[in-house]
Write a protein that holds these residues in place. Structure first.
Motif, short mmCIF file in Angstrom:
data_model
loop_
_atom_site.label_atom_id
_atom_site.label_comp_id
_atom_site.label_asym_id
_atom_site.label_seq_id
_atom_site.Cartn_x
_atom_site.Cartn_y
_atom_site.Cartn_z
N PHE A 38 -63.27 54.55 -34.05
CA PHE A 38 -62.61 55.99 -34.19
C PHE A 38 -61.48 55.96 -35.16
CE2 PHE A 38 -63.11 56.57 -29.25
CZ PHE A 38 -65.09 56.64 -30.67
N ASP A 39 -61.06 54.37 -35.93
CA ASP A 39 -60.45 54.09 -36.76
C ASP A 39 -58.64 54.41 -36.40
OD1 ASP A 39 -60.85 53.02 -39.55
OD2 ASP A 39 -60.08 55.10 -40.30
N PHE A 40 -58.55 53.91 -35.60
CA PHE A 40 -57.02 53.73 -35.03
C PHE A 40 -56.68 53.40 -35.76
CE2 PHE A 40 -58.63 56.71 -32.01
CZ PHE A 40 -58.14 58.12 -32.27
N ASP A 41 -54.94 53.03 -36.57
CA ASP A 41 -54.68 52.34 -37.00
C ASP A 41 -52.86 51.46 -35.79
OD1 ASP A 41 -53.22 51.74 -39.97
OD2 ASP A 41 -51.57 51.57 -38.55
N ASP A 42 -53.85 50.67 -35.87
CA ASP A 42 -52.28 49.98 -35.04
C ASP A 42 -50.97 50.37 -34.81
OD1 ASP A 42 -54.33 47.76 -34.40
OD2 ASP A 42 -53.65 46.78 -35.08
N TRP A 43 -50.32 50.50 -35.93
CA TRP A 43 -48.93 51.29 -36.13
C TRP A 43 -48.99 52.65 -35.16
CZ3 TRP A 43 -47.81 56.77 -38.14
CH2 TRP A 43 -46.80 56.77 -38.35
N TYR A 44 -50.28 53.64 -35.69
CA TYR A 44 -49.88 54.60 -34.94
C TYR A 44 -50.34 54.43 -33.37
CZ TYR A 44 -52.02 58.63 -33.23
OH TYR A 44 -52.80 60.09 -32.77
N LEU A 45 -51.38 53.51 -33.21
CA LEU A 45 -51.56 52.94 -31.52
C LEU A 45 -50.51 52.67 -30.90
CD1 LEU A 45 -55.18 51.41 -31.23
CD2 LEU A 45 -54.33 53.60 -30.57
N ASP A 46 -49.64 51.77 -31.06
CA ASP A 46 -48.00 51.48 -30.86
C ASP A 46 -48.63 50.76 -29.28
OD1 ASP A 46 -45.43 50.54 -30.79
OD2 ASP A 46 -44.91 52.79 -30.08
N SER A 47 -49.11 50.09 -29.38
CA SER A 47 -50.32 49.50 -28.28
C SER A 47 -50.41 48.01 -28.44
CB SER A 47 -51.34 50.19 -28.05
OG SER A 47 -51.34 49.73 -26.71
N ALA A 48 -49.29 47.99 -27.34
CA ALA A 48 -49.36 45.91 -26.85
C ALA A 48 -50.75 45.82 -26.50
CB ALA A 48 -48.79 45.77 -26.11
N ILE A 49 -51.80 46.44 -25.50
CA ILE A 49 -52.78 46.58 -25.28
C ILE A 49 -54.05 46.98 -25.56
CG2 ILE A 49 -51.96 46.17 -22.82
CD1 ILE A 49 -53.63 48.97 -21.96
N GLY A 50 -53.89 48.07 -26.98
CA GLY A 50 -55.29 48.57 -27.46
C GLY A 50 -55.20 48.03 -29.10
N ASN A 51 -53.92 46.74 -29.12
CA ASN A 51 -53.94 46.71 -30.62
C ASN A 51 -55.52 45.78 -31.06
OD1 ASN A 51 -53.72 44.20 -31.42
ND2 ASN A 51 -52.38 44.08 -30.32
N SER A 52 -55.69 46.19 -32.73
CA SER A 52 -57.38 46.28 -32.78
C SER A 52 -57.03 44.29 -32.52
CB SER A 52 -57.04 46.48 -33.89
OG SER A 52 -56.86 46.14 -35.21
N LYS A 53 -56.36 43.28 -32.83
CA LYS A 53 -56.02 42.13 -32.40
C LYS A 53 -56.15 41.18 -31.43
CE LYS A 53 -52.72 42.15 -36.40
NZ LYS A 53 -52.09 43.54 -35.83
N GLY A 54 -56.30 41.65 -30.80
CA GLY A 54 -56.47 41.47 -28.70
C GLY A 54 -55.04 41.25 -28.50
N ASN A 55 -54.25 40.92 -29.35
CA ASN A 55 -53.45 39.48 -28.99
C ASN A 55 -51.69 40.45 -28.31
OD1 ASN A 55 -51.68 41.11 -30.88
ND2 ASN A 55 -50.45 39.87 -31.77
N VAL A 56 -53.12 40.71 -26.83
CA VAL A 56 -52.26 41.66 -25.92
C VAL A 56 -50.49 41.19 -25.55
CG1 VAL A 56 -53.73 40.45 -24.22
CG2 VAL A 56 -52.28 42.60 -23.77
N TYR A 57 -50.88 39.89 -24.96
CA TYR A 57 -49.44 39.23 -23.96
C TYR A 57 -48.13 38.56 -25.11
CZ TYR A 57 -53.20 39.10 -20.56
OH TYR A 57 -54.30 39.41 -19.99
N GLU A 58 -48.94 38.37 -26.28
CA GLU A 58 -47.60 38.17 -27.10
C GLU A 58 -46.86 38.95 -27.64
OE1 GLU A 58 -47.91 35.54 -31.24
OE2 GLU A 58 -49.23 37.34 -30.76
N GLN A 59 -47.75 40.87 -27.86
CA GLN A 59 -47.32 41.52 -27.72
C GLN A 59 -46.03 42.01 -27.33
OE1 GLN A 59 -47.85 44.83 -30.56
NE2 GLN A 59 -48.10 42.82 -31.54
N MET A 60 -46.91 42.11 -25.65
CA MET A 60 -46.33 42.52 -24.49
C MET A 60 -44.50 41.46 -24.70
SD MET A 60 -47.21 44.79 -22.77
CE MET A 60 -46.29 45.46 -21.23
N TYR A 61 -45.09 40.28 -24.73
CA TYR A 61 -43.64 39.50 -24.58
C TYR A 61 -42.72 40.25 -25.53
CZ TYR A 61 -40.29 35.93 -25.14
OH TYR A 61 -39.35 34.55 -25.18
N ASP A 62 -42.74 40.19 -27.07
CA ASP A 62 -42.40 40.23 -28.01
C ASP A 62 -41.36 41.67 -27.36
OD1 ASP A 62 -42.56 37.82 -29.34
OD2 ASP A 62 -43.98 38.82 -30.81
#
Ligand SMILES: Cc1cc2nc3c(=O)[nH]c(=O)nc-3n(C[C@H](O)[C@H](O)[C@H](O)COP(=O)(O)OP(=O)(O)OC[C@H]3O[C@@H](n4cnc5c(N)ncnc54)[C@H](O)[C@@H]3O)c2cc1C
Length: 686
Positions: free
Chosen positions: A617-641
């Protein structure tokens, strides 16, 4: 003290990568199928790149703004949008539509581009567009428009709208008036504070005769001072469930005078003497053209939103581990393995491509109809295509927005508590997905429009999509011809079952409407809803098969085609299992069981493809702006930051002073220190 190193991300990143690697098809090819062409896919990437580094579109700060701050920042977004689309680039309407989606904010100039300009261009005379300068003024951004149809007391019932425009021959003007404060224009996006001009739908009264609804282009604010013009009252309507960045407005006319030539006169004309003339016999139908175009766009937007929610939920479900370990495994299972999660995500994933292909069909139909209108406006075929466009744009808008909102909510809920957190990225649901089921025709009302067309097609079908309604055998006496479970993936058999259901429901709608009684002649709302939805599901399935054997998709690689067929089969099984009440007359209980077995077999197979499908579906991480759904998968680090560094309450000098939240010492500290007064343990007097 923040300690970023303590956060382990390896497991979730590996889990997501592992899930991705299980897919069988080439990502690039699928992402082109999703966008329809490589050109569109690449253009979307370019559009996002235009926004990413522009400070006007800093998305993170939006979470922490009040309505007033959010609205003010939307003006910066609107300015940047005008600069990008008009100054730095000359973008076509469809590209601008896409850019607004990626801005991800209901900016106050949205309706200028989506409704006002298309109406002006489609319904104004050449004299108005060129000599009166309408086209040039909108093109240059000197005029910013909105679209005012709905009133506080009337929405769906257009013939009930009360605003009048009465011709005054002595001054060559129309006098626009709102009879009662509750008849004021209401909900109109951009009207509250922004627009300089408005398309206003009013009842046209000439020499005492009511000619029905007609659109005017009316200046509502001074171009220098931006103050509201005399004899108008305009306000922002106040807080809504979402869309804080939009100034939806209220407007009341007090015998407001507007020149005769502000009536849009491409298809009708009112002379200096007040003679009303139809310039095109299809004027009334043509007036619906803008609505059809907006509905085509709303279908695209609904699919986009659904795909976005699926991206977040599917990625998260493949890295979130929860539950007891089984069979000696050292790790808890990924929640994507649970059927309860699969059932809330994958059946919606299976609808994305059928819906997309239907939206391609609808856009082609719209474009074809526009060409036909130019070439041969009065032919019978042109009239037939207009009626078809109205029926399908209504039904598909209703079905797509309804499905999309359901999908968004199910996806959010499937993630558990984190879905309720704004950093998860689901807050967009309160904006377009929630409003989409209401705007440009409330969905139940639209299903009614589609059903009227279907019932008419029982007598005479004027569209390929309704040819099945002419088949001789009555649906009520039919039974599904599937003999063994092996034949269940045969598309002809699948279509045949959904045809029986749809035909039966349309026939029942007609039959009940003919019953003597007070409702005779009108279609029961429940019948309209059921028959139209059944038809739309059949249409999605049949159109999918047709596309797959057509020139655009025939040459796809075998793995891509196989995955698309898996999705089609899951869509079919979902349609059957969620509508068993309507299908039981045609199915044996054994056949129902075969469908359930098919669905249960497909869920894990589609699940294996799911992460790469949402990647496509080609959503850019910047656009999703989501800790849990970004393409990298580093969810807990993102939530923390995001928690640690973005939440103002956690930031020293912003929400905190010397390690303590601001406001504490002046208030609750006094309670803790017993300075509020002594607490009494007297019993209540009651
Ligand atoms: C976010 C948002 C933005 C909007 N922007 C604009 C804008 O820019 N310009 C503009 O003009 N309008 C705008 N609208 C208004 C929108 O078009 C109307 O809300 C919509 O047409 C429904 O009308 P209503 O709200 O009056 O509901 P009603 O028509 O009062 O409907 C209320 C309920 O009754 C049902 N109902 C009504 N009539 C029938 C019927 N005949 N048969 C069966 N059921 C029926 C409906 O299904 C609905 O459930 C906007 C609305 C929203 C929410």
């Amino acid at each position: 003290m923040a300690n970023k190193q303590a956060m382990s991300t390896t497991q979730t990143v590996n889990d997501l990568e592992d899930a991705r690697s299980k897919a069988s098809f080439p990502l690039d090819e699928m992402s082109i199928v999703y966008a329809r062409t490589q050109g569109v896919r690449d253009e979307r990437r370019w559009l996002v790149s235009l926004l990413k580094d522009d400070p006007a579109f800093d998305r993170r700060k939006r979470h922490f703004m009040s309505r007033t701050e959010r609205f003010r920042s939307a003006y910066d977004e609107a300015m940047a949008y005008m600069r990008i689309t008009r100054v730095e680039n000359e973008m076509e309407k469809q590209t601008r539509d896409m850019l607004r989606i990626y801005i991800d904010s209901y900016i106050p100039v949205w309706l200028n581009d989506s409704m006002c300009i298309p109406t002006v261009m489609a319904q104004s005379s050449t004299y108005q567009l060129e000599t009166m300068g309408w086209e040039a003024n909108f093109k240059a951004g000197r005029w910013l428009g909105c679209y005012c149809q709905t009133e506080m007391r009337h929405g769906s019932n257009l013939s009930g709208l009360q605003t009048t425009a009465t011709f005054d021959q002595t001054t060559d003007e129309f006098v626009v008036h709102t009879p009662d404060p509750a008849d004021a224009k209401y909900w109109c996006g951009g009207l509250g504070k922004t627009a300089t001009h408005a398309i206003v739908q009013t009842k046209l009264i000439i020499h005492g005769k009511d000619h029905g609804l007609h659109p005017f282009l009316i200046q509502i604010r001074d171009l220098k001072t931006h103050k509201v013009l005399p004899n108008l009252e305009i306000h922002d309507i106040g807080p809504k469930l979402g869309s804080e960045s939009m100034d939806n407005g209220y407007m009341r006319f007090y015998h407001f005078r507007t020149p005769r030539m502000t009536l849009l006169m491409k298809n009708v004309e009112v002379s200096r003497e007040g003679v009303y003339t139809y310039l095109n016999p299809a004027a009334k139908v043509l007036a619906r053209g803008t609505m059809s175009l907006v509905r085509v766009f709303l279908v695209d937007l609904a699919i986009h939103n659904m795909s976005r929610a699926l991206t977040l939920a599917i990625r998260y479900s493949n890295l979130r581990r929860q539950g007891s370990t089984r069979n000696g495994a050292s790790l808890e299972p990924r929640i994507a393995e649970y059927k309860s999660i699969q059932l809330r995500t994958l059946p919606y994933l299976s609808q994305v491509f059928p819906l997309l292909f239907a939206s391609f069909y609808l856009r082609d139909l719209y474009n074809h109809q526009q060409e036909q209108l130019k070439a041969d406006p009065f032919s019978k075929d042109t009239g037939d295509r207009l009626a078809e466009l109205h029926a399908w744009s209504s039904g598909l808008k209703a079905y797509a927005t309804q499905t999309s909102l359901e999908a968004c909510n199910h996806c959010k809920e499937s993630t558990g508590g984190i879905g309720y957190h704004k950093f998860a990225g689901f807050s967009f649901i309160s904006s377009h997905p929630s409003a989409g089921v209401i705007i440009e025709g409330e969905n139940w009302v639209l299903y009614g429009e589609t059903c009227k067309y279907l019932v008419r097609s029982l007598k005479q079908s004027k569209s390929k999509a309704t040819a099945y309604l002419q088949k001789t055998s009555t649906a009520a006496s039919a039974s599904w011809a599937l003999k063994t479970a092996h034949g269940i993936r045969d598309e002809r058999l699948q279509n045949a079952l959904l045809e029986m259901r749809a035909k039966h429901l349309v026939e029942m709608a007609l039959k009940r409407s003919q019953k003597p009684g007070p409702q005779q002649g009108s279609i029961d709302h429940e019948d309209a809803y059921n028959a139209s939805r059944a038809h739309m599901q059949l249409f999605l399935l049949a159109n999918f098969s047709e596309r797959m054997s057509g020139p655009e998709l025939k040459s796809l690689s075998a793995p891509t085609r196989e995955v698309l067929f898996l999705l089609r089969d899951l869509f079919f099984a979902t349609c059957v299992l969620t509508n068993l009440g309507e299908l039981y007359p045609f199915m044996s209980s054994e056949q129902v069981e075969w469908v359930r077995e098919l669905r249960d077999d497909l869920l894990p197979r589609v699940g294996q493809e799911a992460v790469r499908l949402v990647d496509a579906f080609d959503f850019d991480d910047w656009y999703l702006d989501s800790a849990i759904g970004n393409s990298k998968g580093n969810v807990y680090e993102q939530m923390y930051d995001m928690m640690r560094f973005d939440e103002p309450l956690n930031v020293e000098g912003v929400g905190m002073q010397d390690g303590v939240v601001k406001g504490w010492h002046e208030t609750l500290q006094k309670v803790v220190e017993g300075k509020l007064g002594s607490f009494s343990d007297r019993k209540s007097k009651l």
